[in-house]
Design a protein around this motif. Structure first.
Motif, mmCIF file in Angstrom:
data_model
loop_
_atom_site.group_PDB
_atom_site.id
_atom_site.type_symbol
_atom_site.label_atom_id
_atom_site.label_comp_id
_atom_site.label_asym_id
_atom_site.label_seq_id
_atom_site.Cartn_x
_atom_site.Cartn_y
_atom_site.Cartn_z
ATOM 1 N N SER A 190 39.467 -3.233 39.314
ATOM 2 C CA SER A 190 38.696 -3.741 38.168
ATOM 3 C C SER A 190 37.748 -4.846 38.641
ATOM 4 O O SER A 190 37.877 -5.357 39.763
ATOM 5 N N GLY A 191 36.834 -5.245 37.758
ATOM 6 C CA GLY A 191 35.886 -6.304 38.116
ATOM 7 C C GLY A 191 36.587 -7.600 38.485
ATOM 8 O O GLY A 191 36.242 -8.256 39.474
ATOM 9 N N GLY A 192 37.601 -7.961 37.705
ATOM 10 C CA GLY A 192 38.351 -9.173 37.985
ATOM 11 C C GLY A 192 39.113 -9.093 39.303
ATOM 12 O O GLY A 192 39.163 -10.070 40.069
ATOM 13 N N GLN A 193 39.696 -7.909 39.567
ATOM 14 C CA GLN A 193 40.429 -7.722 40.828
ATOM 15 C C GLN A 193 39.487 -7.774 42.024
ATOM 16 O O GLN A 193 39.815 -8.347 43.060
ATOM 17 N N ARG A 194 38.299 -7.186 41.878
ATOM 18 C CA ARG A 194 37.320 -7.213 42.977
ATOM 19 C C ARG A 194 36.889 -8.652 43.260
ATOM 20 O O ARG A 194 36.722 -9.033 44.419
ATOM 21 N N GLN A 195 36.705 -9.437 42.206
ATOM 22 C CA GLN A 195 36.290 -10.821 42.419
ATOM 23 C C GLN A 195 37.395 -11.608 43.126
ATOM 24 O O GLN A 195 37.122 -12.413 44.017
ATOM 25 N N LYS A 196 38.638 -11.370 42.755
ATOM 26 C CA LYS A 196 39.764 -12.034 43.432
ATOM 27 C C LYS A 196 39.834 -11.612 44.898
ATOM 28 O O LYS A 196 40.060 -12.446 45.781
ATOM 29 N N LEU A 197 39.616 -10.317 45.148
ATOM 30 C CA LEU A 197 39.633 -9.827 46.525
ATOM 31 C C LEU A 197 38.477 -10.433 47.324
ATOM 32 O O LEU A 197 38.643 -10.789 48.497
ATOM 33 N N SER A 198 37.312 -10.557 46.686
ATOM 34 C CA SER A 198 36.165 -11.169 47.353
ATOM 35 C C SER A 198 36.485 -12.601 47.769
ATOM 36 O O SER A 198 36.144 -13.039 48.879
ATOM 37 N N ILE A 199 37.161 -13.336 46.905
ATOM 38 C CA ILE A 199 37.541 -14.718 47.220
ATOM 39 C C ILE A 199 38.580 -14.731 48.346
ATOM 40 O O ILE A 199 38.487 -15.531 49.281
ATOM 41 N N LEU A 253 38.446 -16.394 52.138
ATOM 42 C CA LEU A 253 39.454 -17.344 52.629
ATOM 43 C C LEU A 253 40.046 -16.958 53.981
ATOM 44 O O LEU A 253 40.765 -17.759 54.582
ATOM 45 N N VAL A 254 39.768 -15.747 54.448
ATOM 46 C CA VAL A 254 40.325 -15.281 55.724
ATOM 47 C C VAL A 254 39.988 -16.264 56.849
ATOM 48 O O VAL A 254 40.821 -16.565 57.709
ATOM 49 N N ASN A 255 38.773 -16.785 56.841
ATOM 50 C CA ASN A 255 38.343 -17.710 57.895
ATOM 51 C C ASN A 255 38.751 -19.161 57.640
ATOM 52 O O ASN A 255 38.379 -20.055 58.409
ATOM 53 N N LYS A 256 39.507 -19.366 56.551
ATOM 54 C CA LYS A 256 39.959 -20.723 56.188
ATOM 55 C C LYS A 256 38.787 -21.719 56.145
ATOM 56 O O LYS A 256 38.787 -22.739 56.856
ATOM 57 N N PRO A 257 37.775 -21.437 55.319
ATOM 58 C CA PRO A 257 36.607 -22.313 55.269
ATOM 59 C C PRO A 257 36.961 -23.691 54.713
ATOM 60 O O PRO A 257 37.844 -23.826 53.867
ATOM 61 N N LYS A 258 36.253 -24.690 55.192
ATOM 62 C CA LYS A 258 36.429 -26.049 54.667
ATOM 63 C C LYS A 258 35.701 -26.195 53.323
ATOM 64 O O LYS A 258 36.093 -26.999 52.482
ATOM 65 N N VAL A 259 34.613 -25.406 53.175
ATOM 66 C CA VAL A 259 33.801 -25.445 51.957
ATOM 67 C C VAL A 259 33.633 -24.018 51.449
ATOM 68 O O VAL A 259 33.397 -23.099 52.235
ATOM 69 N N LEU A 260 33.767 -23.833 50.138
ATOM 70 C CA LEU A 260 33.576 -22.516 49.546
ATOM 71 C C LEU A 260 32.487 -22.611 48.484
ATOM 72 O O LEU A 260 32.589 -23.381 47.527
ATOM 73 N N LEU A 261 31.416 -21.842 48.685
ATOM 74 C CA LEU A 261 30.301 -21.772 47.746
ATOM 75 C C LEU A 261 30.550 -20.615 46.780
ATOM 76 O O LEU A 261 30.797 -19.486 47.216
ATOM 77 N N LEU A 262 30.478 -20.879 45.498
ATOM 78 C CA LEU A 262 30.765 -19.882 44.469
ATOM 79 C C LEU A 262 29.525 -19.712 43.602
ATOM 80 O O LEU A 262 29.129 -20.639 42.899
ATOM 81 N N ASP A 263 28.906 -18.552 43.673
ATOM 82 C CA ASP A 263 27.632 -18.333 42.976
ATOM 83 C C ASP A 263 27.840 -17.436 41.759
ATOM 84 O O ASP A 263 27.911 -16.213 41.880
ATOM 85 N N GLU A 264 27.976 -18.051 40.583
ATOM 86 C CA GLU A 264 28.111 -17.320 39.311
ATOM 87 C C GLU A 264 29.225 -16.279 39.366
ATOM 88 O O GLU A 264 29.063 -15.146 38.889
ATOM 89 N N ILE A 265 30.378 -16.642 39.920
ATOM 90 C CA ILE A 265 31.402 -15.633 40.194
ATOM 91 C C ILE A 265 32.128 -15.107 38.958
ATOM 92 O O ILE A 265 32.847 -14.105 39.050
ATOM 93 N N THR A 266 31.954 -15.748 37.802
ATOM 94 C CA THR A 266 32.631 -15.245 36.596
ATOM 95 C C THR A 266 31.660 -14.724 35.543
ATOM 96 O O THR A 266 32.085 -14.294 34.478
ATOM 97 N N SER A 267 30.370 -14.743 35.830
ATOM 98 C CA SER A 267 29.382 -14.459 34.780
ATOM 99 C C SER A 267 29.448 -13.025 34.264
ATOM 100 O O SER A 267 29.047 -12.766 33.132
ATOM 101 N N SER A 268 29.959 -12.089 35.069
ATOM 102 C CA SER A 268 30.014 -10.695 34.621
ATOM 103 C C SER A 268 31.417 -10.271 34.198
ATOM 104 O O SER A 268 31.674 -9.095 33.958
ATOM 105 N N LEU A 269 32.334 -11.239 34.093
ATOM 106 C CA LEU A 269 33.727 -10.926 33.780
ATOM 107 C C LEU A 269 34.045 -11.193 32.310
ATOM 108 O O LEU A 269 33.412 -12.026 31.674
ATOM 109 N N ASP A 270 35.058 -10.495 31.790
ATOM 110 C CA ASP A 270 35.511 -10.782 30.431
ATOM 111 C C ASP A 270 36.235 -12.129 30.402
ATOM 112 O O ASP A 270 36.533 -12.720 31.433
ATOM 113 N N ARG A 271 36.528 -12.606 29.203
ATOM 114 C CA ARG A 271 37.078 -13.952 29.033
ATOM 115 C C ARG A 271 38.413 -14.138 29.770
ATOM 116 O O ARG A 271 38.654 -15.179 30.383
ATOM 117 N N VAL A 272 39.275 -13.110 29.704
ATOM 118 C CA VAL A 272 40.591 -13.211 30.355
ATOM 119 C C VAL A 272 40.430 -13.300 31.868
ATOM 120 O O VAL A 272 41.036 -14.153 32.524
#
Length: 240
Positions: free
Chosen positions: A137-146, A150-169
């Protein structure tokens, strides 16, 4: 005293004859969630491209963890500064193959236990590792993308409109996830959002950008009582 994870000093950037970022000076505090808001065309996404080296400034200085950005090689920089996008694009193949992608590019592969832990961290069950990522699902894909970021253990994570296409839940799930990752790993988060309620709810700090300028920044509560007239109009919805 909180250190700056990323610091801009008098940064300018132009493209195609347009002055896109104008004298940006400010910092994103280490270990905090900073929300980045402003009208369309304010320069927010361009700022992100400068943060992870996809673009280089015309003038000014960008420091990542106190070190000039040009002193990082591109691979090192993108390990330190990860990015998750609204589209949450999946490569063809399984969930595991998508998680493995950042390490495959380095000639390595992900440990199965590490893959399962990453899925748990983002609220996904480890029994989906062999599922086709395109079937999520869209929500699952976004979680997988995040999780993949995280695989590279970044010190900083940039999030660009990551919830704008998701439903409220799903949006609520992602917000909780980002807060959890921030608390568990101390990851610095910089989140572009068009949702001012979200910016106020999730952000420890907020930057307000307009027409390529940083207009106001500070504690996210500034959105409830901004000092600048332009920001007041933006918060009221009079500037889009």
């Amino acid at each position: 005293m909180i250190q700056a994870a990323i610091k801009f000093h008098d940064v300018n950037y132009s493209a195609d004859g347009l002055h896109i970022l104008k004298n940006i000076t400010g910092s994103f505090p280490e270990g905090k969630i900073t929300t980045l808001v402003g009208p369309s065309g304010a320069g927010k996404s361009t700022l992100f491209k400068l943060c992870n080296g996809l673009r280089s400034p015309d003038s000014g200085e960008i420091l990542i963890k106190g070190k000039p950005i040009e002193e990082y090689n591109p691979v090192e920089l993108r390990r330190n500064v990860g990015i998750a996008l609204q589209s949450a694009t999946m490569v063809k193949g399984s969930v595991l193959e998508n998680l493995d992608l950042p390490l495959t590019l380095q000639g390595k592969s992900i440990d199965l236990d590490d893959a399962k832990e990453l899925l748990h961290d983002v609220g996904l069950a480890d029994n989906i590792l062999e599922r086709n990522a395109k079937d999520l699902s869209g929500g699952q894909r976004q979680k997988l993308s995040i999780a993949r970021t995280l695989v590279n253990k970044p010190k900083v994570l940039l999030l660009d409109e990551i919830t704008s296409s998701l439903d409220r839940v799903s949006q609520h799930d992602i917000e909780e996830l980002i807060e959890k990752i921030n608390e568990k790993y101390g990851t610095t988060m910089i989140w572009i959002t068009h949702n001012l309620d979200q910016a106020l709810r999730i952000g420890h700090c907020t930057w307000v950008m307009m027409n390529g300028e940083l207009i106001e920044s500070g504690d996210s509560s500034l959105l409830m009582n901004p000092n600048d007239k332009r920001v007041q109009d933006f918060v009221k919805g009079e500037i889009e």
